[in-house]
Design a protein around this motif. Structure first.
Motif, mmCIF file in Angstrom:
data_model
loop_
_atom_site.group_PDB
_atom_site.id
_atom_site.type_symbol
_atom_site.label_atom_id
_atom_site.label_comp_id
_atom_site.label_asym_id
_atom_site.label_seq_id
_atom_site.Cartn_x
_atom_site.Cartn_y
_atom_site.Cartn_z
ATOM 1 N N VAL A 271 -2.152 25.202 7.797
ATOM 2 C CA VAL A 271 -2.484 23.783 7.773
ATOM 3 C C VAL A 271 -1.391 23.031 7.028
ATOM 4 C CG1 VAL A 271 -4.161 22.052 7.009
ATOM 5 C CG2 VAL A 271 -4.950 24.292 7.800
ATOM 6 N N ARG A 272 -0.982 21.896 7.577
ATOM 7 C CA ARG A 272 -0.004 21.038 6.918
ATOM 8 C C ARG A 272 -0.715 19.825 6.344
ATOM 9 N NH1 ARG A 272 5.161 18.029 9.858
ATOM 10 N NH2 ARG A 272 6.111 17.187 7.952
ATOM 11 N N ALA A 273 -0.520 19.585 5.052
ATOM 12 C CA ALA A 273 -1.223 18.499 4.370
ATOM 13 C C ALA A 273 -0.301 17.325 4.082
ATOM 14 C CB ALA A 273 -1.831 19.013 3.068
ATOM 15 N N PHE A 274 -0.839 16.115 4.250
ATOM 16 C CA PHE A 274 -0.141 14.870 3.940
ATOM 17 C C PHE A 274 -0.981 14.078 2.945
ATOM 18 C CE2 PHE A 274 1.366 16.051 8.082
ATOM 19 C CZ PHE A 274 2.675 15.586 8.172
ATOM 20 N N PRO A 275 -0.362 13.400 1.999
ATOM 21 C CA PRO A 275 -1.129 12.456 1.180
ATOM 22 C C PRO A 275 -1.735 11.368 2.065
ATOM 23 C CG PRO A 275 1.042 12.841 0.237
ATOM 24 C CD PRO A 275 1.059 13.445 1.617
ATOM 25 N N LEU A 276 -2.866 10.828 1.654
ATOM 26 C CA LEU A 276 -3.521 9.784 2.436
ATOM 27 C C LEU A 276 -2.570 8.627 2.729
ATOM 28 C CD1 LEU A 276 -6.379 9.106 3.589
ATOM 29 C CD2 LEU A 276 -6.762 7.758 1.521
ATOM 30 N N ALA A 277 -1.718 8.300 1.767
ATOM 31 C CA ALA A 277 -0.795 7.174 1.936
ATOM 32 C C ALA A 277 0.248 7.430 3.020
ATOM 33 C CB ALA A 277 -0.095 6.868 0.606
ATOM 34 N N GLU A 278 0.422 8.704 3.437
ATOM 35 C CA GLU A 278 1.402 9.043 4.460
ATOM 36 C C GLU A 278 0.737 9.307 5.805
ATOM 37 O OE1 GLU A 278 3.999 12.167 3.141
ATOM 38 O OE2 GLU A 278 4.417 11.187 1.226
ATOM 39 N N VAL A 279 -0.372 8.614 6.063
ATOM 40 C CA VAL A 279 -1.105 8.825 7.304
ATOM 41 C C VAL A 279 -0.250 8.531 8.528
ATOM 42 C CG1 VAL A 279 -2.106 6.486 7.212
ATOM 43 C CG2 VAL A 279 -3.221 8.277 8.562
ATOM 44 N N ALA A 280 0.668 7.571 8.448
ATOM 45 C CA ALA A 280 1.527 7.277 9.592
ATOM 46 C C ALA A 280 2.387 8.488 9.950
ATOM 47 C CB ALA A 280 2.412 6.062 9.293
ATOM 48 N N GLU A 281 2.904 9.180 8.936
ATOM 49 C CA GLU A 281 3.697 10.377 9.199
ATOM 50 C C GLU A 281 2.828 11.476 9.799
ATOM 51 O OE1 GLU A 281 6.989 10.961 9.113
ATOM 52 O OE2 GLU A 281 7.023 8.777 8.838
ATOM 53 N N ALA A 282 1.608 11.588 9.352
ATOM 54 C CA ALA A 282 0.692 12.574 9.926
ATOM 55 C C ALA A 282 0.434 12.282 11.398
ATOM 56 C CB ALA A 282 -0.622 12.584 9.150
ATOM 57 N N HIS A 283 0.300 11.010 11.758
ATOM 58 C CA HIS A 283 0.111 10.650 13.161
ATOM 59 C C HIS A 283 1.335 11.009 13.992
ATOM 60 C CE1 HIS A 283 -3.605 7.977 13.715
ATOM 61 N NE2 HIS A 283 -3.746 8.604 12.564
ATOM 62 N N ARG A 284 2.514 10.749 13.446
ATOM 63 C CA ARG A 284 3.731 11.107 14.186
ATOM 64 C C ARG A 284 3.796 12.610 14.425
ATOM 65 N NH1 ARG A 284 5.757 7.098 10.442
ATOM 66 N NH2 ARG A 284 6.227 5.164 11.585
ATOM 67 N N ALA A 285 3.432 13.389 13.409
ATOM 68 C CA ALA A 285 3.423 14.838 13.555
ATOM 69 C C ALA A 285 2.388 15.279 14.586
ATOM 70 C CB ALA A 285 3.146 15.500 12.211
ATOM 71 N N SER A 286 1.211 14.641 14.578
ATOM 72 C CA SER A 286 0.164 14.990 15.531
ATOM 73 C C SER A 286 0.594 14.681 16.959
ATOM 74 C CB SER A 286 -1.124 14.239 15.190
ATOM 75 O OG SER A 286 -2.166 14.576 16.086
ATOM 76 N N LYS A 292 -2.101 22.097 12.944
ATOM 77 C CA LYS A 292 -3.274 21.457 12.373
ATOM 78 C C LYS A 292 -2.894 20.693 11.113
ATOM 79 C CE LYS A 292 -7.484 20.252 12.118
ATOM 80 N NZ LYS A 292 -8.119 19.419 13.137
ATOM 81 N N LEU A 293 -3.335 19.450 11.030
ATOM 82 C CA LEU A 293 -2.931 18.546 9.967
ATOM 83 C C LEU A 293 -4.153 18.018 9.224
ATOM 84 C CD1 LEU A 293 -0.495 16.420 12.162
ATOM 85 C CD2 LEU A 293 0.081 18.479 10.872
ATOM 86 N N VAL A 294 -3.982 17.799 7.912
ATOM 87 C CA VAL A 294 -5.038 17.164 7.128
ATOM 88 C C VAL A 294 -4.432 16.121 6.214
ATOM 89 C CG1 VAL A 294 -6.508 19.231 7.170
ATOM 90 C CG2 VAL A 294 -4.959 18.835 5.227
ATOM 91 N N LEU A 295 -5.279 15.188 5.818
ATOM 92 C CA LEU A 295 -4.912 14.179 4.821
ATOM 93 C C LEU A 295 -5.610 14.499 3.515
ATOM 94 C CD1 LEU A 295 -5.286 10.946 6.991
ATOM 95 C CD2 LEU A 295 -3.134 11.998 6.249
ATOM 96 N N VAL A 296 -4.908 14.321 2.416
ATOM 97 C CA VAL A 296 -5.446 14.628 1.093
ATOM 98 C C VAL A 296 -5.461 13.352 0.260
ATOM 99 C CG1 VAL A 296 -5.168 15.999 -0.990
ATOM 100 C CG2 VAL A 296 -4.566 16.966 1.231
ATOM 101 N N PRO A 297 -6.650 12.779 0.001
ATOM 102 C CA PRO A 297 -6.710 11.570 -0.838
ATOM 103 C C PRO A 297 -6.159 11.824 -2.235
ATOM 104 C CG PRO A 297 -8.776 11.933 0.318
ATOM 105 C CD PRO A 297 -7.954 13.164 0.522
#
Length: 297
Positions: A271-286, A292-297
């Motif tokens: 699993v690759r984790a992104f800080p919540l503030a980097e949600v845009a980067e998580a979307h680009r990766a998705s 599999k990606l998650v956001l971490v508040p």
């Protein structure tokens, strides 16, 4: 609390971290302090306006965290328990989330791994249930190395079924480690599968949506033995069942997956984790299909 929201459709740049009212659980629900929330292809499809028309939207429907508020009638968990599951409504990509369906996080699993489970294992289980996959049967899984595909491989193997899975050559050893017999996708698929199973397979599951439904129908002995979760147009054209959550969700798997994990019969993918503030980067990766990606508040 902080939550992911967008007020107009578009690229990742429309995503914002905004303040929204704290949610509270209803009857039979729990609220969690979110430690990780899953990111799925449906998130960026909604952001692009491909699924839902309403605005604004908050995102996220799977999460893991610590119970911090109990709804009326909840007796199976306590404040401070680690749980994972599905949100009551959208909005799990936030600091707090209400879960309508939940289960204890297996002791050996961290929050990121738990948040990556619900959508993948529910989708895989629902399709396997619809196909009637069980002990002594066989299933061909097209697109077996992704998050849903790898879950389907392991869950079918745990049921005692023979599993053949399609993937690129680089993922063949990975599929073997999960309990599948790998074959390469692309031209000649039918011949490669028949080299392993001369009489074909009992059932087939299309996870990849790569236009191979006619081949799967031929190998499984008819459209009634094939389910797709990814090719809606092909399903209509070829008379194949398209599996979707609104036709009945396999929520029983939330309570079952922990035992499989702890017994070593189910391995959670990386699993690759992104800080919540980097949600845009998580979307680009998705959007680029990067695991599999998650956001971490």
């Amino acid at each position: 609390m902080k939550a992911v929201r967008f007020e107009r459709f578009g690229g990742p740049e429309v995503l914002e971290i905004v303040d929204v009212p704290d949610p509270h659980p209803g009857h039979g629900e729990v609220r969690i302090a979110v430690r990780a929330a899953g990111v799925n292809p449906s998130d960026w499809k909604k952001r692009q306006g491909l699924m839902d028309e309403e605005l604004p939207q908050t995102l996220g429907h799977e999460a893991a965290g610590v119970v911090d508020e109990l709804g009326e009638g909840v007796t199976d968990v306590a404040l401070g328990d680690r749980v994972f599951g599905f949100s009551a409504e959208e909005g799990a990509q936030a600091e707090l989330a209400v879960l309508a369906y939940y289960a204890p996080i297996p002791p050996s699993l961290d929050f990121a791994g738990a948040a990556a489970l619900p959508a993948a294992v529910e989708t895989a289980t629902r399709a396997l249930d619809q196909l009637g996959v069980g002990s002594g049967g066989s299933v061909l899984i097209n697109g077996a190395s992704g998050s849903v595909g790898s879950a389907a491989v392991q869950l079918a193997s745990a049921r005692g079924a023979r599993v053949i899975g399609t993937a690129g050559p680089a993922n063949h050893e990975y599929l073997r480690s999960l309990g599948a017999e790998p074959v390469a996708y692309g031209e000649g698929l039918v011949e490669r599968v028949r080299a392993l199973a001369p009489d074909g397979v009992g059932t087939a599951l299309d996870v990849a949506g790569s236009g191979v439904l006619p081949e799967l129908i031929a190998l499984a002995g008819g459209a009634a033995h094939v389910v797709t979760i990814a090719d809606f147009a092909g399903a209509r054209e070829h008379g194949v069942r398209f599996s979707r959550g609104d036709s009945g969700r396999a929520l029983h798997v939330l309570g079952e997956i922990g035992g499989l994990i702890e017994s070593g019969r189910f391995a959670v993918p990386a699993v690759r984790a992104f800080p919540l503030a980097e949600v845009a980067e998580a979307h680009r990766a998705s959007e680029n299909g990067r695991g599999k990606l998650v956001l971490v508040p």
